[in-house]
Design an enzyme around this catalytic site. Structure first.
Site, mmCIF file in Angstrom:
data_model
loop_
_atom_site.group_PDB
_atom_site.id
_atom_site.type_symbol
_atom_site.label_atom_id
_atom_site.label_comp_id
_atom_site.label_asym_id
_atom_site.label_seq_id
_atom_site.Cartn_x
_atom_site.Cartn_y
_atom_site.Cartn_z
ATOM 1 N N MET A 38 -26.104 14.113 -21.631
ATOM 2 C CA MET A 38 -25.320 15.116 -22.344
ATOM 3 C C MET A 38 -24.496 14.463 -23.448
ATOM 4 O O MET A 38 -24.318 15.038 -24.531
ATOM 5 C CB MET A 38 -24.424 15.879 -21.367
ATOM 6 C CG MET A 38 -23.815 17.130 -21.951
ATOM 7 S SD MET A 38 -25.064 18.310 -22.520
ATOM 8 C CE MET A 38 -25.281 19.353 -21.067
ATOM 9 N N GLN A 42 0.821 -1.212 0.000
ATOM 10 C CA GLN A 42 0.000 0.000 0.000
ATOM 11 C C GLN A 42 0.861 1.272 0.000
ATOM 12 O O GLN A 42 0.500 2.276 0.600
ATOM 13 C CB GLN A 42 -1.001 0.006 1.170
ATOM 14 C CG GLN A 42 -2.076 -1.065 0.971
ATOM 15 C CD GLN A 42 -3.297 -0.877 1.845
ATOM 16 O OE1 GLN A 42 -3.209 -0.358 2.951
ATOM 17 N NE2 GLN A 42 -4.447 -1.321 1.339
#
Lengths: 183, 584
Positions: free
Chosen positions: B483, B116
């Site tokens: 859109m 990580q």
């Protein structure tokens, strides 16, 4: 066999769009981790050019570094570059040496030339004319040190090409304003 | 008194407390466990557990935009930090103050590709106003205080503080936030008086003046909106605003021309094109506003007030730049105007207004609601009508619904309208609404969204339930990425590549599965009842409003066109050249 080494592309060799101009900009920054990445990232992220870039600490007590960079652009772009640089948090000051009064610009190069016989003698003779110093020598090579304007370095490097130029290392432009005024 | 010594995580919590932070939006993980452990043992700062770090950043944005205070995010290293990048970029583009604390692997592991690990400061450098990696616990308190100063001052923005796990465990010194005087960063607040006088002179002489305001007015604080309103009324001149600036001038005022730009009103855009003196206040001449740059308001003298010098002359060359906080500058402009003892050229301005009224009479936002499908515009008009007695905040997602909301919902006050303007982040609306509701628990917070946008951060419904934020999701469901479909219809020959949402969930059942109330309306006659029920329900609601899937958003300045070249309705012709097709 000597490699064909052409020095860094001189600003003069690139054709600029009308209105575009080279500017030498000095930036005083806090010498902290990542500061150079911020400056470079700004240029690449916003699509500005960097022709040359020099950075070193200039004040150890205050931990300040001075970045000198040569860029090109229209007056509007150059204005943007300066405003964007000033916007970076660790930037103390931005100075456009091209427009803020007269300035001195210098560049240093180390130039390795390999050859024997006439070519070797000729390279030394030209080096003398250009006031380049020999800083390393073997029976078959010289390393010249030369300081001067970008144009002068370009000219010398050009003359060395047929004489056995094999390696060039240049610092890029450093500059400072003329007169009494500090940055 | 010597400074107190405490662990890094205590320093973080203490610093946040001293900065007046009352809530953190976050998600735990390995690298931030010490911080969460310390947080668990205090009750002065509330933590809102999100379901995805992107949600945390948008919540912080909603919180910040509606309060004016920096939103605070806490995420873990690696994926926690990378998931926050979208929200950081969004906050950067819209100048939203945010402090994002990211965990980092222990200092001795940095650079080793540890579990990580991500180069958080490297990744977030271009999408933050500034960022820090704290390697010494004794720098921690000062860095956090500085982060808040940088995030809030000048042109606001997001700041990341990356804290390695060993730094949050180590013991170090706490320093209080004195009045921070940053070494280099000192934004200019007062505008240059000579420039202000020059600007007022231009305004007094103007024949066809125009105010163009933006998000900077909202960011400056409520005083800026008051001063802007005062100055605009003093002059009697017309005013428009960008998407981000809605609410900085009352929409109920007759001097208000509505929003400008790509989906702005006919009168706002034509007045911008035809004015002789333009005052841009905290707006940045974005491409959604200017249309084709070489045709943008060619005949006007431009005054530009902005706190960020890099906004000046970036897209449009201006004549009178004024660098400063718009509240300070507007205050000075009012003083100079009043002190001049002069008045505007009333005959010229009257003629200008009659021209504007002619443009207004085109009624560019008109639509027709028949008996069949619900028109999205009608749904929003009913929402406006039925929520007007409430203390309302509105967030939106991105797309057609966003533009309709901007056109049909009026805002009389700043900080009431939260939308992703610069970055256009689908998924912003729901988490932003939760952030607003956390800050304003007793207000009505409505998220106007579309089904495609809502699906992008739908997991935050769970956050809304857990933290009892009764957000009202007003879903204009047209089963399309509206859109995208509109552009494909107008510019790409009606080839609807991947813009159709084929396997949408049943939003009522989806709501119920999260413990949220689900409502549905598919006929105009059902609308009012659903809206009323949505508003009165004590808890989060999804109101699935099934709207006409083929409705397009007008007016529209097609990409690459000049800002006076507007499509006013379905019968208009879209003429887009090749350059325009390449525009976003």
């Amino acid at each position: 066999m000597a490699r064909d080494v052409s020095g860094p592309v001189s600003p003069k060799e690139i054709t600029l769009e009308p209105q575009e101009r080279y500017h030498t900009i000095a930036v005083l920054v806090d010498n902290e981790a990542g500061v150079l990445a911020r400056v470079i990232g700004l240029f690449s992220g916003r699509g500005y050019n960097i022709e040359s870039l020099v950075v070193a600490e200039v004040d150890t007590e205050e931990k300040l570094s001075r970045i000198t960079l040569v860029t090109s652009g229209t007056p509007m772009v150059i204005e943007q570059i300066k405003a964007q640089l000033e916007r970076l948090v660790p930037v103390h000051k931005v100075m456009d040496l091209t427009v803020d009064g007269p300035s001195v610009e210098r560049e240093l190069a180390l130039i390795k030339v390999r050859g024997t016989g006439d070519k070797r003698v000729e390279s030394l003779r030209i080096a003398d004319i250009f006031r380049a110093r020999v800083v390393d020598s073997t029976a078959e090579s010289f390393v010249f040190e030369m300081t001067g304007s970008t144009d002068k370095l370009d000219a010398f490097i050009e003359l060395m090409k047929p004489l056995g130029l094999v390696d060039v290392s240049r610092t890029g432009v450093v500059a400072i304003s003329r007169g009494t005024r500090p940055m | 008194m010597p400074n107190a010594c405490m662990s890094g995580s205590h320093i973080v919590l203490k610093a946040l407390e001293d900065q007046g932070v009352d809530v953190i939006f976050g998600y735990p993980g390995g690298a931030v466990l010490p911080l969460y452990d310390t947080m668990f043992q205090q009750n002065r700062i509330r933590h809102v557990l999100v379901r995805h770090e992107q949600g945390a950043t948008h919540m912080a944005e909603g919180y910040a935009r509606s309060t004016g205070k920096a939103g605070v995010v806490l995420v873990t290293s690696g994926p926690g930090a990378t998931n926050a990048v979208t929200g950081l970029t969004d906050a950067m583009m819209d100048s939203i103050p945010m402090v994002c604390l990211t965990g980092q692997v222990a200092t001795h592991l940095i650079g080793n590709d540890a579990f990580q690990e991500a180069d958080t400061v490297g990744i977030t450098r271009p999408c933050t106003k500034h960022n820090y990696l704290v390697k010494d616990v004794n720098d921690l308190a000062r860095t956090i205080h500085e982060a808040f100063y940088v995030a809030n001052s000048g042109r606001p923005g997001p700041v990341v503080v990356d804290i390695p796990k060993d730094v949050s465990i180590a013991e170090g010194e706490y320093v209080a936030p004195e009045a921070i005087r940053h070494k280099t960063y000192r934004p200019q607040l007062k505008g240059d008086l000579t420039a202000i006088e020059q600007a007022v002179e231009l305004l007094l002489e103007a024949k066809r003046p125009m105010f163009y305001s933006g998000g900077g007015v909202v960011n400056s604080g409520p005083a800026a909106s008051q001063l802007l309103t005062e100055f605009v009324r003093l002059t009697g001149y017309p005013i428009t605003s960008t998407l981000m600036g809605l609410g900085c001038f009352p929409a109920s005022d007759s001097q208000w021309l509505g929003m400008l730009g790509m989906h702005g009103t006919y009168e706002a855009n034509l007045a911008m094109a035809g004015c002789d003196v333009m005052v841009a206040v905290g707006a940045r001449f974005d491409d959604r506003i200017t249309g084709r740059l070489d045709e943008f308001s060619k005949g006007s003298t431009k005054i530009h007030i902005d706190i960020d010098p890099s906004s000046i002359n970036k897209n449009v060359q201006v004549d009178v730049p004024i660098i400063g906080d718009c509240a300070h500058v507007l205050e000075d402009m009012i003083k100079v105007w009043k002190a001049s003892g002069r008045k505007a050229d009333s005959q010229a301005v009257e003629d200008w207004w009659s021209q504007i009224d002619k443009w207004r009479s085109r009624n560019s936002l008109r639509y027709e609601q028949g008996d069949g499908l619900i028109k999205p515009q009608y749904a929003l008009e009913r929402l406006r009508e039925l929520s007007k007695e409430k203390d309302t905040y509105v967030t939106t997602d991105v797309g057609q619904h966003q533009m309709w909301a901007a056109q049909f919902l009026p805002f009389d006050k700043p900080n009431r309208w939260m939308t992703s303007g610069g970055l256009g982040t689908m998924g912003y609306g729901l988490p932003a609404a939760i952030g607003v509701q956390v800050a304003h628990p007793d207000s009505t917070v409505i998220c106007v969204t579309g089904e495609a946008s809502l699906m992008m951060c739908i997991q935050e419904l769970s956050t809304a339930v857990q933290h009892r934020t009764p957000v009202k999701i007003f879903l204009l469901n047209n089963r399309y990425m509206g859109m995208v479909r509109q552009w494909q219809e107008l510019l790409h020959g009606g080839r609807y590549a991947e813009s159709y949402m084929d396997s949408l969930p049943d939003f009522v059942k989806l709501a119920e599965s999260f413990g949220v109330t689900g409502l549905i309306a598919s006929k105009p006659g059902e609308l009012d009842k659903v809206i009323e029920e949505m508003i009165e329900t004590d808890g989060p609601v999804i109101a699935d409003i099934q709207v006409d899937p083929d409705e397009n958003c007008f007016p529209m300045i097609p990409a690459g066109s000049a800002h006076y070249d507007m499509l006013l309705g379905p019968n208009g012709e879209a003429e887009v050249n090749e350059d325009g097709l390449a525009m976003v």
